[in-house]
Design a protein around this motif. Structure first.
Motif, PDB file in Angstrom:
ATOM      1  N   TYR A 123       0.802  -1.067   0.047  1.00 56.18           N
ATOM      2  CA  TYR A 123      -0.028   0.058  -0.004  1.00 56.18           C
ATOM      3  C   TYR A 123       0.878   1.184   0.058  1.00 56.18           C
ATOM      4  CZ  TYR A 123      -3.655  -3.493   1.117  1.00 56.18           C
ATOM      5  OH  TYR A 123      -4.549  -4.386   0.905  1.00 56.18           O
ATOM      6  N   GLU A 124       0.541   2.165  -1.016  1.00 52.54           N
ATOM      7  CA  GLU A 124       1.447   3.166  -0.907  1.00 52.54           C
ATOM      8  C   GLU A 124       0.695   4.385  -0.227  1.00 52.54           C
ATOM      9  OE1 GLU A 124       4.178   3.381  -2.662  1.00 52.54           O
ATOM     10  OE2 GLU A 124       4.012   1.160  -3.141  1.00 52.54           O
ATOM     11  N   SER A 125       1.502   5.458   0.135  1.00 52.35           N
ATOM     12  CA  SER A 125       0.824   6.521   0.861  1.00 52.35           C
ATOM     13  C   SER A 125       1.902   7.868   0.549  1.00 52.35           C
ATOM     14  CB  SER A 125       0.549   6.668   2.111  1.00 52.35           C
ATOM     15  OG  SER A 125      -0.083   7.881   2.531  1.00 52.35           O
ATOM     16  N   ARG A 126       1.654   8.985   0.692  1.00 56.74           N
ATOM     17  CA  ARG A 126       2.432  10.329   0.260  1.00 56.74           C
ATOM     18  C   ARG A 126       1.831  11.316   1.170  1.00 56.74           C
ATOM     19  NH1 ARG A 126       3.565  13.152  -5.608  1.00 56.74           N
ATOM     20  NH2 ARG A 126       4.818  14.812  -4.631  1.00 56.74           N
ATOM     21  N   ALA A 127       2.845  11.994   1.824  1.00 55.41           N
ATOM     22  CA  ALA A 127       2.336  13.071   2.773  1.00 55.41           C
ATOM     23  C   ALA A 127       3.624  14.265   2.406  1.00 55.41           C
ATOM     24  CB  ALA A 127       2.532  12.730   4.161  1.00 55.41           C
ATOM     25  N   ILE A 128       3.194  15.335   2.705  1.00 56.67           N
ATOM     26  CA  ILE A 128       3.948  16.427   2.612  1.00 56.67           C
ATOM     27  C   ILE A 128       4.544  16.872   4.288  1.00 56.67           C
ATOM     28  CG2 ILE A 128       4.295  18.924   1.923  1.00 56.67           C
ATOM     29  CD1 ILE A 128       4.152  17.143  -0.085  1.00 56.67           C
ATOM     30  N   MET A 129       5.766  17.185   4.499  1.00 53.14           N
ATOM     31  CA  MET A 129       6.255  17.521   5.657  1.00 53.14           C
ATOM     32  C   MET A 129       6.977  18.685   5.716  1.00 53.14           C
ATOM     33  SD  MET A 129       8.681  15.081   8.309  1.00 53.14           S
ATOM     34  CE  MET A 129       9.707  14.907   6.836  1.00 53.14           C
ATOM     35  N   THR A 130       6.768  19.524   6.659  1.00 53.34           N
ATOM     36  CA  THR A 130       7.553  20.717   6.727  1.00 53.34           C
ATOM     37  C   THR A 130       8.145  20.895   8.170  1.00 53.34           C
ATOM     38  OG1 THR A 130       5.682  22.098   5.245  1.00 53.34           O
ATOM     39  CG2 THR A 130       7.274  23.299   6.545  1.00 53.34           C
ATOM     40  N   VAL A 131       9.352  20.987   7.940  1.00 52.38           N
ATOM     41  CA  VAL A 131      10.357  21.000   9.130  1.00 52.38           C
ATOM     42  C   VAL A 131      10.519  22.345   9.449  1.00 52.38           C
ATOM     43  CG1 VAL A 131      12.514  20.269  10.286  1.00 52.38           C
ATOM     44  CG2 VAL A 131      11.247  18.748   8.783  1.00 52.38           C
ATOM     45  N   GLY A 132      10.230  22.900  10.730  1.00 50.73           N
ATOM     46  CA  GLY A 132      10.355  24.115  11.102  1.00 50.73           C
ATOM     47  C   GLY A 132      12.020  24.493  11.667  1.00 50.73           C
ATOM     48  N   ALA A 133      11.976  25.675  12.142  1.00 58.10           N
ATOM     49  CA  ALA A 133      13.081  26.039  12.869  1.00 58.10           C
ATOM     50  C   ALA A 133      13.175  25.621  14.305  1.00 58.10           C
ATOM     51  CB  ALA A 133      13.396  27.871  12.794  1.00 58.10           C
ATOM     52  N   GLY A 134      12.071  25.268  15.063  1.00 58.27           N
ATOM     53  CA  GLY A 134      11.993  24.979  16.329  1.00 58.27           C
ATOM     54  C   GLY A 134      10.742  24.041  16.563  1.00 58.27           C
ATOM     55  N   GLY A 135      11.170  23.392  17.883  1.00 54.59           N
ATOM     56  CA  GLY A 135      10.169  22.039  18.009  1.00 54.59           C
ATOM     57  C   GLY A 135      10.423  21.014  16.956  1.00 54.59           C
ATOM     58  N   GLN A 136       9.314  20.211  17.460  1.00 51.91           N
ATOM     59  CA  GLN A 136       9.341  18.794  16.491  1.00 51.91           C
ATOM     60  C   GLN A 136       8.109  18.849  15.619  1.00 51.91           C
ATOM     61  OE1 GLN A 136       8.398  14.686  18.239  1.00 51.91           O
ATOM     62  NE2 GLN A 136      10.513  14.653  17.810  1.00 51.91           N
ATOM     63  N   THR A 137       8.163  18.805  14.431  1.00 54.41           N
ATOM     64  CA  THR A 137       7.133  18.618  13.494  1.00 54.41           C
ATOM     65  C   THR A 137       6.823  17.293  13.399  1.00 54.41           C
ATOM     66  OG1 THR A 137       7.912  20.341  12.209  1.00 54.41           O
ATOM     67  CG2 THR A 137       6.596  18.862  10.872  1.00 54.41           C
ATOM     68  N   GLU A 138       5.414  16.833  13.634  1.00 53.36           N
ATOM     69  CA  GLU A 138       5.019  15.555  13.723  1.00 53.36           C
ATOM     70  C   GLU A 138       4.020  15.417  12.224  1.00 53.36           C
ATOM     71  OE1 GLU A 138       1.467  12.817  15.833  1.00 53.36           O
ATOM     72  OE2 GLU A 138       3.453  13.403  17.034  1.00 53.36           O
ATOM     73  N   THR A 139       4.174  14.346  11.355  1.00 51.93           N
ATOM     74  CA  THR A 139       3.484  14.048  10.328  1.00 51.93           C
ATOM     75  C   THR A 139       2.982  12.833  10.453  1.00 51.93           C
ATOM     76  OG1 THR A 139       4.959  15.679   8.949  1.00 51.93           O
ATOM     77  CG2 THR A 139       3.340  14.324   7.671  1.00 51.93           C
ATOM     78  N   VAL A 140       1.530  12.728  10.171  1.00 53.81           N
ATOM     79  CA  VAL A 140       1.004  11.301  10.318  1.00 53.81           C
ATOM     80  C   VAL A 140       1.025  10.960   8.638  1.00 53.81           C
ATOM     81  CG1 VAL A 140      -1.163   9.864  10.962  1.00 53.81           C
ATOM     82  CG2 VAL A 140      -0.140  11.811  12.358  1.00 53.81           C
ATOM     83  N   VAL A 141       1.599   9.612   8.536  1.00 50.54           N
ATOM     84  CA  VAL A 141       1.348   9.215   7.059  1.00 50.54           C
ATOM     85  C   VAL A 141       0.113   8.111   7.050  1.00 50.54           C
ATOM     86  CG1 VAL A 141       2.350   8.100   5.347  1.00 50.54           C
ATOM     87  CG2 VAL A 141       3.817   9.750   6.790  1.00 50.54           C
ATOM     88  N   ARG A 142      -0.892   8.269   6.661  1.00 57.35           N
ATOM     89  CA  ARG A 142      -1.949   7.401   6.746  1.00 57.35           C
ATOM     90  C   ARG A 142      -2.179   6.575   5.409  1.00 57.35           C
ATOM     91  NH1 ARG A 142      -4.831   7.630  11.275  1.00 57.35           N
ATOM     92  NH2 ARG A 142      -5.012   9.507  12.182  1.00 57.35           N
ATOM     93  N   PHE A 143      -2.627   5.469   5.601  1.00 54.79           N
ATOM     94  CA  PHE A 143      -2.783   4.267   4.534  1.00 54.79           C
ATOM     95  C   PHE A 143      -4.390   4.058   4.522  1.00 54.79           C
ATOM     96  CE2 PHE A 143       1.653   3.943   5.511  1.00 54.79           C
ATOM     97  CZ  PHE A 143       2.297   3.854   4.231  1.00 54.79           C
ATOM     98  N   PRO A 144      -5.157   4.852   3.908  1.00 58.28           N
ATOM     99  CA  PRO A 144      -6.306   4.730   4.035  1.00 58.28           C
ATOM    100  C   PRO A 144      -7.061   3.241   3.585  1.00 58.28           C
ATOM    101  CG  PRO A 144      -5.938   6.193   2.405  1.00 58.28           C
ATOM    102  CD  PRO A 144      -4.647   5.924   3.165  1.00 58.28           C
ATOM    103  N   ASP A 145      -6.170   2.551   2.757  1.00 56.35           N
ATOM    104  CA  ASP A 145      -6.780   1.144   1.854  1.00 56.35           C
ATOM    105  C   ASP A 145      -6.337   0.151   2.805  1.00 56.35           C
ATOM    106  OD1 ASP A 145      -8.145   2.745  -0.046  1.00 56.35           O
ATOM    107  OD2 ASP A 145      -6.100   2.518  -1.216  1.00 56.35           O
ATOM    108  N   LEU A 146      -5.366   0.353   3.932  1.00 53.10           N
ATOM    109  CA  LEU A 146      -4.711  -0.672   4.743  1.00 53.10           C
ATOM    110  C   LEU A 146      -5.514  -0.740   6.110  1.00 53.10           C
ATOM    111  CD1 LEU A 146      -2.910  -2.882   4.947  1.00 53.10           C
ATOM    112  CD2 LEU A 146      -1.268  -1.078   5.722  1.00 53.10           C
ATOM    113  N   ALA A 147      -6.473  -1.844   6.478  1.00 53.56           N
ATOM    114  CA  ALA A 147      -6.968  -2.255   7.894  1.00 53.56           C
ATOM    115  C   ALA A 147      -5.902  -2.410   8.671  1.00 53.56           C
ATOM    116  CB  ALA A 147      -8.097  -3.207   7.479  1.00 53.56           C
ATOM    117  N   GLY A 148      -6.181  -1.742   9.848  1.00 58.01           N
ATOM    118  CA  GLY A 148      -5.112  -1.916  11.039  1.00 58.01           C
ATOM    119  C   GLY A 148      -5.200  -3.312  11.699  1.00 58.01           C
TER     120      GLY A 148
END
Length: 148
Positions: A123-148
């Motif tokens: 299953y493929e997924s794509r996300a855009i992540m922007t890393v800032g100058a301070g703190g931690q950037t959290e990006t969730v990469v979801r796989f909507p076609d994949l059951a957990g």
């Protein structure tokens, strides 16, 4: 001769015990919870278990990817490729997750990830992540076609 044999047996038993304990925690065999470097980028594959998720080392990484199935459940063993704003691959790793922590410089990145369902389907997924100058950037990469 007997003391040498006994010493050898004890040494092997102690070494085997240490390897077994490390393997059970997943740290030696898979690199889980270890800070590693690949192509000049520090990273860690982590997030399995409450102790791992609360490790204070992880807050020092500017980027955090979280891999999740359609129901929000965490996914592990995700292949991930990260490209910079010019489309150049800056980082690539196989079999990581459910968290991938990265020491990336400030910027905008495209994350391409592949998860497996255990039955031979990818299953493929794509996300855009922007890393800032301070703190931690959290990006969730979801796989909507994949059951957990």
């Amino acid at each position: 001769m007997k003391p040498l044999i006994i010493a050898s047996i004890l040494t092997a038993a102690i070494a085997g015990s240490a390897v077994a304990q490390s393997s059970m925690s997943g740290q030696v065999a898979t690199g889980v919870d270890q800070v590693m470097t690949r192509d000049g980028t520090r990273y860690a594959c982590t997030g399995i278990g409450a102790e791992s998720r609360t490790d204070p080392r992880w807050s020092g990484f500017p980027a955090k990817l979280v891999f999740a199935a359609n129901d929000g459940g965490y996914l592990s063993q995700v292949a991930t490729r990260i490209a910079d704003g010019q489309g150049r691959t800056v980082f690539e790793v196989q079999d990581c997750g459910p968290w991938l922590l990265l020491d990336l410089p400030k910027g905008r990145y495209t994350v391409n990830a592949t998860a497996h369902d255990g039955q031979g389907r990818n299953y493929e997924s794509r996300a855009i992540m922007t890393v800032g100058a301070g703190g931690q950037t959290e990006t969730v990469v979801r796989f909507p076609d994949l059951a957990g």
